[in-house]
Design an enzyme around this catalytic site. Structure first.
Site, PDB file in Angstrom:
ATOM      1  N   GLU A  90     -23.602  54.984  19.400  1.00 23.69           N
ATOM      2  CA  GLU A  90     -24.046  53.835  20.163  1.00 23.69           C
ATOM      3  C   GLU A  90     -23.212  52.618  19.762  1.00 23.69           C
ATOM      4  O   GLU A  90     -23.166  52.245  18.596  1.00 23.69           O
ATOM      5  CB  GLU A  90     -25.538  53.672  19.839  1.00 23.69           C
ATOM      6  N   ASP A 143     -33.469  52.483  15.032  1.00 23.62           N
ATOM      7  CA  ASP A 143     -34.397  51.460  15.507  1.00 23.62           C
ATOM      8  C   ASP A 143     -34.836  51.803  16.933  1.00 23.62           C
ATOM      9  O   ASP A 143     -34.482  52.858  17.455  1.00 23.62           O
ATOM     10  CB  ASP A 143     -33.746  50.074  15.445  1.00 23.62           C
ATOM     11  N   ASP A 160     -34.052  50.548  19.846  1.00 23.00           N
ATOM     12  CA  ASP A 160     -32.961  50.716  20.812  1.00 23.00           C
ATOM     13  C   ASP A 160     -32.276  52.067  20.645  1.00 23.00           C
ATOM     14  O   ASP A 160     -31.956  52.742  21.618  1.00 23.00           O
ATOM     15  CB  ASP A 160     -31.908  49.613  20.628  1.00 23.00           C
ATOM     16  N   ASP A 202     -28.682  54.331  16.081  1.00 24.81           N
ATOM     17  CA  ASP A 202     -29.332  53.548  15.035  1.00 24.81           C
ATOM     18  C   ASP A 202     -30.781  53.979  14.870  1.00 24.81           C
ATOM     19  O   ASP A 202     -31.395  54.488  15.802  1.00 24.81           O
ATOM     20  CB  ASP A 202     -29.313  52.057  15.406  1.00 24.81           C
TER      21      ASP A 202
END
Ligand code: 0RA
Length: 647
Positions: free
Chosen positions: A432, A507, A509, A505
């Protein structure tokens, strides 16, 4: 020392050889000794109770996961017979538990055998458990018998009076066999029980997990019962979707077996919600029942569309895929002698079942369409749109191909390819963002690791459909890099990497992007999932290092939120340590990224598999479909938990 039996006969030897063989080669009997095999033990026991239900003698099955991960399955059937077995000269229940392949077969008249995926019977469960206890209620009495590593430990004995009848089995999976894990996963079992309740109308399955209790100490409990049978199953698959018709149901029966079909179209673009079962087993690889179903759907929709002038003479026929776009359907056949074929033994081979399904569906659907013109027009309209979109997508593909965008010789500029051309040795990290992509490019071993950074969000293919997805640059670079092409031109053998690793990641997102990528693979390249090519990287979320030390070396990486406090507790002087939280891949330097996430020797990868296509399809459409709220909630709740695709 235990007393020696005063004589040996054939059956003793058979018992030993049989169950020893199971312990020696457990994979042959239950598929694997990993989590799948572990869960298979439960299905094997529950299947026996379901058989009793199919025979009409049982309506409730209760299952417990105990705190030590032992399992109890109880039913209110007739109870396994306890009388002396005419051939083996021991109680029949002991025969069932100790002699390989004896499960069910001895029952005689009227006792149907459904078999199960491996169809091996409870003696296999016994062979692979440290301990098994069986209680039988019959003829007003309750009996007990128990076993140690498959061998009878306490002979059958009466333990009291009983009201009613039934069988209760408790087993403790042997950790020496299931070396990977002996911990049961609630969702895996719950999904299977839900499926079983749909497939066996009215059957009640009560499921308790004693490892999880509420404030009053009651175990987590769920009851699965579908009074509507497979019609409820179809409604469940279509939950959250805009539907085009009420579910339709057909059934048929002949000497070969029974067929039940339920179907309902929605506005979704998916064609993967058609699930076929044979004797309660999800036949992932399809087979004759599914072929008969598909032929009937395509034929009947085309005939109807022609007859009503909805397809003109000049128009080409609707393809099967057109007719099935947005279709959720369950085909459930029950036959006396199922032939399971294919790589995973989940393809039905019985040719006699094809015409039975085909005729039932053709007759039933034609009649339905004739009698319900309004939904019928919507259904045909949906298929006609699919046809137009398919033709448009083909044109778009031809154009992009001409522009060399999907041509494997023109790899996307962002791809840092590996030098190896041997797909089985090569891997690609889908990363990403450009900055994480930069770290990954520095960190990788360029001999066999390629990096493809994705810029920004990828399109939600569930909502956009193939046509629009193809015009997105992110998607087309992904397709080109992987090399398989897509749609009618898809060819899994052309995959340029046998490990396609999603690295996002840790998280919200990142979880979102992972969801979108998985949806993309699930929708358009499911064969890559089936082949086990798709993986999810596991970057650490914390690093622990000594305070004030000049040596910046991280002492320990933590990959799981829950593990942080227990790990810190291991250090007796935690005050002297700093905990660093990694929000993104970009926060690690290339060496750290390599050592924690990319190096084959030290990393952990989660392999994605469509073990439970039912749940995958449903969750994907629920999360990726039109409604935004459930998606947000889900992603926030499960930011690091990707089990929803059964990985
Ligand atoms: C064969 C015959 C009979 C019952 C069963 C099998 C039976 C097996 C299992 C396994 C789990 N639960 C079960 N319930 C029943 C009954 C024969 C008779 O009563 O005539």
């Amino acid at each position: 020392m235990a007393s020696k039996p005063d004589h040996y006969d054939g059956s003793d030897i058979q018992v030993l050889e049989g169950l020893e063989a199971v312990r020696k080669r457990p994979g042959m009997y239950i598929g694997s000794t990993g989590p799948r095999g572990l869960h298979h033990l439960v299905y094997e026991v529950v299947d026996n109770s379901v058989d009793e239900a199919l025979a009409g003698y049982c309506d409730t099955i209760e299952v417990w996961i105990h705190p030590d991960n032992s399992i109890t399955v109880a039913d209110n059937g007739r109870g396994i017979p306890v009388d002396k077995h005419p051939k083996e000269k021991i109680p029949t229940v002991e025969v069932v538990l100790t002699i390989l392949h004896a499960g069910g077969k001895f029952g005689g008249e009227g006792y149907k055998v459904s078999g199960g995926l491996h169809g091996v019977g409870v003696s296999v469960v016994n062979a692979l458990s440290t301990r098994v206890e069986v209680c039988v209620k019959r003829d007003g009495k309750e009996y007990a018998i128990d076993f140690d590593h498959g061998k009878t430990a306490t002979k059958l004995h009466e333990i009291g009076k009983a009201k009613g009848t039934g069988t209760k089995t408790t087993f403790w999976p042997d950790p020496e066999i299931f070396t990977e894990t002996t911990i049961y996963d609630y969702d895996t079992l719950a999904n299977r029980f839900r499926e079983m309740s749909f497939l066996n109308k009215g059957l009640k399955i009560i499921f308790h997990d004693e490892r999880v209790t509420d404030a009053e100490g009651n175990p987590r409990t769920e009851v699965f019962q579908a009074l509507g049978g497979i019609v409820d199953f179809v409604k469940y698959l279509n939950e959250g979707k805009e539907t085009l018709n009420k579910p339709v149901y057909f059934e048929a029966e002949n000497a070969d077996g029974t067929v039940e079909v339920a179907l309902q179209w929605s506005t979704s673009y998916s064609t993967t919600s058609v699930l076929a079962f044979a004797n309660n087993i999800n036949t992932h690889e399809g087979g004759t029942h599914l072929d008969g179903f598909k032929q009937a759907i395509t034929r009947t929709i085309n005939d109807y569309a022609r007859a009503k002038g909805l397809l003109k003479e000049k128009d080409s026929n609707l393809s099967g895929e057109d007719a099935r776009e947005g279709l959720a359907a369950i085909i459930s056949v029950k036959l006396h002698d199922p032939q399971f074929e294919g790589q995973t033994k989940t393809k039905l081979g019985n040719t006699e079942i094809r015409p039975l399904v085909q005729n039932a569906v053709t007759r039933g659907l034609a009649e339905y369409l004739e009698e319900n013109p309004t939904p019928a027009k919507r259904i045909v309209g949906k298929a006609t749109q699919a046809l137009k979109a398919r033709e448009a997508a083909r044109k778009a593909r031809e154009m992009t191909r001409r522009k060399n965008v999907l041509d494997s010789f023109a790899l996307p500029g962002k791809l840092a390819d590996c030098s190896s051309k041997e797909a089985s040795l090569s891997e690609i990290f889908i990363v990403e963002g450009d900055s994480a992509g930069g770290s990954a490019k520095q960190a990788r071993d360029r001999k066999f690791q390629a990096i493809l950074p994705l810029r920004g969000k990828i399109l939600n293919v569930e909502r956009a459909g193939l046509h629009r997805s193809l015009s997105s640059e992110t998607i087309s670079s992904l397709i080109t890099a992987i090399g398989t092409n897509i749609g009618e031109d898809f060819d899994a053998d052309k995959a340029r990497y046998h490990r396609i690793i999603i690295m996002t990641d840790a998280d919200v997102d990142g979880a979102h992007i992972r969801c979108l990528l998985l949806t993309f693979f699930y929708r358009y390249m499911p064969e890559l999932i089936n082949r086990g090519y798709i993986y999810i990287a596991q970057p650490p979320i914390f690093g622990i290092k000594k305070k004030n030390s000049r040596n910046p070396k991280i002492e320990r990486y933590i990959y799981d939120e829950k593990a942080l406090s227990s790990t810190l507790a291991e250090y007796d002087d935690p005050g002297k340590y700093d905990v660093q939280r990694y929000k993104g891949l970009g926060e690690m330097d290339p060496e750290q990224l390599w050592e924690t996430t990319m190096e084959p020797a030290t990393r952990t990868l989660l392999q994605v598999n469509i073990d439970d296509a039912v749940e995958a399809e449903r969750v994907v459409s629920e999360l990726m479909g039109d409604q935004v709220e459930p998606r947000k909630e889900f992603i926030q709740k499960h930011a690091r938990d990707v089990r929803f695709l059964d990985i």
